[in-house]
Design a protein around this motif. Structure first.
Motif, PDB file in Angstrom:
ATOM      1  N   GLU A   1      10.811 -31.311  28.524  1.00 43.14           N
ATOM      2  CA  GLU A   1      10.484 -31.404  29.942  1.00 43.14           C
ATOM      3  C   GLU A   1      10.499 -32.898  30.270  1.00 43.14           C
ATOM      4  OE1 GLU A   1      10.201 -28.442  31.250  1.00 43.14           O
ATOM      5  OE2 GLU A   1       9.986 -27.457  29.319  1.00 43.14           O
TER       6      GLU A   1
ATOM      7  N   ALA B   1      10.326 -35.926  33.004  1.00 43.46           N
ATOM      8  CA  ALA B   1       9.820 -36.202  34.348  1.00 43.46           C
ATOM      9  C   ALA B   1       9.992 -37.672  34.693  1.00 43.46           C
ATOM     10  CB  ALA B   1       8.348 -35.809  34.438  1.00 43.46           C
TER      11      ALA B   1
ATOM     12  N   LYS C   1      12.748 -33.568  42.449  1.00 46.72           N
ATOM     13  CA  LYS C   1      11.475 -33.647  41.724  1.00 46.72           C
ATOM     14  C   LYS C   1      11.519 -34.681  40.596  1.00 46.72           C
ATOM     15  CE  LYS C   1      10.120 -28.870  42.603  1.00 46.72           C
ATOM     16  NZ  LYS C   1       8.856 -29.070  43.285  1.00 46.72           N
TER      17      LYS C   1
ATOM     18  N   TYR D   1      12.998 -34.201  37.823  1.00 46.01           N
ATOM     19  CA  TYR D   1      12.723 -33.366  36.644  1.00 46.01           C
ATOM     20  C   TYR D   1      14.010 -32.811  36.044  1.00 46.01           C
ATOM     21  CZ  TYR D   1      11.487 -29.155  34.043  1.00 46.01           C
ATOM     22  OH  TYR D   1      11.400 -28.185  33.079  1.00 46.01           O
TER      23      TYR D   1
ATOM     24  N   ALA E   1      13.963 -41.427  32.204  1.00 45.75           N
ATOM     25  CA  ALA E   1      12.733 -40.632  32.225  1.00 45.75           C
ATOM     26  C   ALA E   1      11.519 -41.520  31.976  1.00 45.75           C
ATOM     27  CB  ALA E   1      12.793 -39.541  31.160  1.00 45.75           C
TER      28      ALA E   1
END
Length: 138
Positions: free
Chosen positions: A11, A13, A73, A75, A102
């Motif tokens: 994940e 972000a 987002k 993401y 990231a």
């Protein structure tokens, strides 16, 4: 304990929205990630959604690298799965996260295909979090 493969589920972000919305750029990043992590590329396909977002996969002899992005987002959902011992999937993950710019990653490393005594298979999961960009630098 022997394993058939390593699967990294990431994940990511705080990624650069411009990178996450550019299918051609992500393809180049993935092809370079495969190269530096000693994977043999067989095929690739990337799709750009409207108005934004990319889904894509690079098929490698060892398995695959795939992504789904949400630029709005910052993401990205990233998977890197390899079988055997030739490839270094963690190098691919690190390179992709760097190129996506990231700021944070939640990483799960799954050792897949662990053979049990009864000829069934299981997996083992190790999870960690990383803060990747401090003071605007990697």
């Amino acid at each position: 304990m022997e394993t058939i493969g390593f699967h990294y589920v990431v994940e990511a972000a705080g990624c650069d929205p411009e990178v996450l919305s550019n299918a051609d750029r992500i393809r180049r990043i993935f092809l370079e990630a495969a190269k530096i992590s000693n994977m043999e590329v067989k095929s690739s396909y990337f799709f750009k959604f409207s108005p934004s977002g990319v889904s894509g996969v690079v098929i490698v002899a060892e398995s695959h690298i795939s992504v789904h992005t949400w630029p709005e987002k910052g993401y990205a959902a990233l998977d890197v799965y390899t079988c055997g011992t030739k490839a270094d999937p963690e190098k691919a993950v690190d390179y992709i996260l760097e190129q996506f710019k990231a700021k944070y990653a939640h990483v799960s490393e799954i050792k897949r295909g662990i053979e049990e005594d009864d000829e069934t298979y299981t997996h083992m999961i190790l999870t960690w979090e990383e803060s990747l960009r401090k003071n605007g630098k990697n």
